[in-house]
Every structure is written in structure tokens, then in C-alpha cells.
Write a protein that holds these residues in place. Structure first.
Motif, PDB file in Angstrom:
ATOM      1  N   THR A 213      -8.936   9.194  -0.472  1.00 17.62           N
ATOM      2  CA  THR A 213      -8.167   8.136   0.161  1.00 17.62           C
ATOM      3  C   THR A 213      -9.086   7.294   1.047  1.00 17.62           C
TER       4      THR A 213
ATOM      5  N   GLY B  20      -5.377   3.351   0.662  1.00 20.38           N
ATOM      6  CA  GLY B  20      -4.834   3.887  -0.582  1.00 20.38           C
ATOM      7  C   GLY B  20      -5.761   4.870  -1.245  1.00 20.38           C
ATOM      8  N   ASP B  21      -5.316   5.319  -2.407  1.00 19.70           N
ATOM      9  CA  ASP B  21      -6.093   6.234  -3.233  1.00 19.70           C
ATOM     10  C   ASP B  21      -7.334   5.518  -3.738  1.00 19.70           C
TER      11      ASP B  21
ATOM     12  N   LEU C 107       0.971   4.098  -2.936  1.00 23.14           N
ATOM     13  CA  LEU C 107       0.822   5.539  -2.692  1.00 23.14           C
ATOM     14  C   LEU C 107       1.957   6.319  -3.346  1.00 23.14           C
TER      15      LEU C 107
ATOM     16  N   HIS D  20      -6.316  13.092   1.148  1.00 25.01           N
ATOM     17  CA  HIS D  20      -4.892  12.888   1.449  1.00 25.01           C
ATOM     18  C   HIS D  20      -4.224  14.208   1.827  1.00 25.01           C
TER      19      HIS D  20
ATOM     20  N   ASP E 167       0.822  -1.212   0.000  1.00 24.22           N
ATOM     21  CA  ASP E 167       0.000   0.000   0.000  1.00 24.22           C
ATOM     22  C   ASP E 167       0.857   1.263   0.000  1.00 24.22           C
TER      23      ASP E 167
ATOM     24  N   ALA F   7       0.274  12.373   2.099  1.00 25.56           N
ATOM     25  CA  ALA F   7      -0.620  11.209   2.091  1.00 25.56           C
ATOM     26  C   ALA F   7      -0.287  10.257   3.234  1.00 25.56           C
TER      27      ALA F   7
ATOM     28  N   TRP G  84       1.246   9.393  -5.794  1.00 20.45           N
ATOM     29  CA  TRP G  84       1.787  10.715  -5.467  1.00 20.45           C
ATOM     30  C   TRP G  84       3.309  10.628  -5.511  1.00 20.45           C
TER      31      TRP G  84
END
Length: 126
Positions: A92, A109-110, A34, A82, A30, A47, A38
Motif C-alpha cells: 500500500t 491505495g494498493d 480499495l 495493508h 481511493d 486496509a 479488498w
């Protein structure tokens, strides 16, 4: 691109959250995902800090997620930004289950990147 050192620091930040239980391999996956979403160091760390704070708030009972359905019916999902931006939608997620000592996290996560969040955790995690 996010350095290996920053990735390691990010894993340590989240793993060091008192009351958090999570599969170590899933945690690393994870964090790496991320970093792909990003790739800017400042956005990535924003984040990571947001994920860590959200987990702390869930553990303390200051916030709560919503119950999920179907294959994830035993889990809850907490949605947040985030990076706090007025008027922005939550981007998120943390999927978790409350425990006697904190939370068990299935994944975070996103919402959409690199793929649909819920589909990813259903397929890749037990």
C-alpha cells in the motif's frame, strides 16, 4: 462486496484525520478502489485502518516517505502493508507532501491493483 454504509464510514475515518488535506473526490475514489482490491469486509477495514494510521504517523513525523522523481518530484511516497504480516512486502502507498499543519495527500491505495498506483495518480490528478 463492500456496502455503501461501509464505504461512507471508511471515507469518514480517513477524512477525520487531524492534519490531513486531500481533494474530497480523490479521497472517495481511493476508498472505492480499495473496496475493489479488498472486497472482503475484514480485509477492506484492515486496509482503511492501516491507511488512517499511516497518515497519522506521517502527520506526527513518526515515519517518513521517500522523495519521488520526475512528474512527482514535489511529492513523497510512504510504503506499508495493508495488514501487518511478517516477511510480506509493502503493498500500500500514500503519496503526500508535508505542510506546516500536517500533510497534503495526492492519493493512496494498493501498489498494483486495479492498475499501477503511480500511473493512476499522475494521469488522474493534478
Amino acid at each position: 462486496m463492500i456496502s455503501d454504509r461501509m464505504l461512507s464510514d471508511a471515507v469518514d475515518i480517513i477524512a477525520g484525520t487531524p492534519g490531513l488535506t486531500m481533494n474530497a473526490d480523490d479521497l472517495v475514489d481511493d476508498v472505492v478502489l480499495l473496496a475493489h482490491v479488498w472486497a472482503d469486509e475484514e480485509e477492506f477495514m484492515a486496509a482503511i485502518i492501516s491507511v488512517s494510521r499511516a497518515m497519522e504517523q506521517l502527520i506526527a513525523g513518526r515515519v517518513a516517505g521517500v522523495s519521488l522523481k520526475y512528474d512527482l518530484s514535489e511529492w513523497k511516497s510512504y510504503h506499508f502493508q495493508h495488514r501487518r504480516t511478517q516477511g510480506a512486502k509493502a503493498d500500500t502507498r500514500i503519496v503526500y507532501c508535508p505542510t506546516d499543519t500536517g500533510i497534503l495527500v495526492k492519493g493512496f491505495g494498493d501498489r498494483h491493483r486495479p492498475q499501477d498506483f503511480y500511473r493512476r495518480i499522475i494521469v488522474s490528478r493534478t
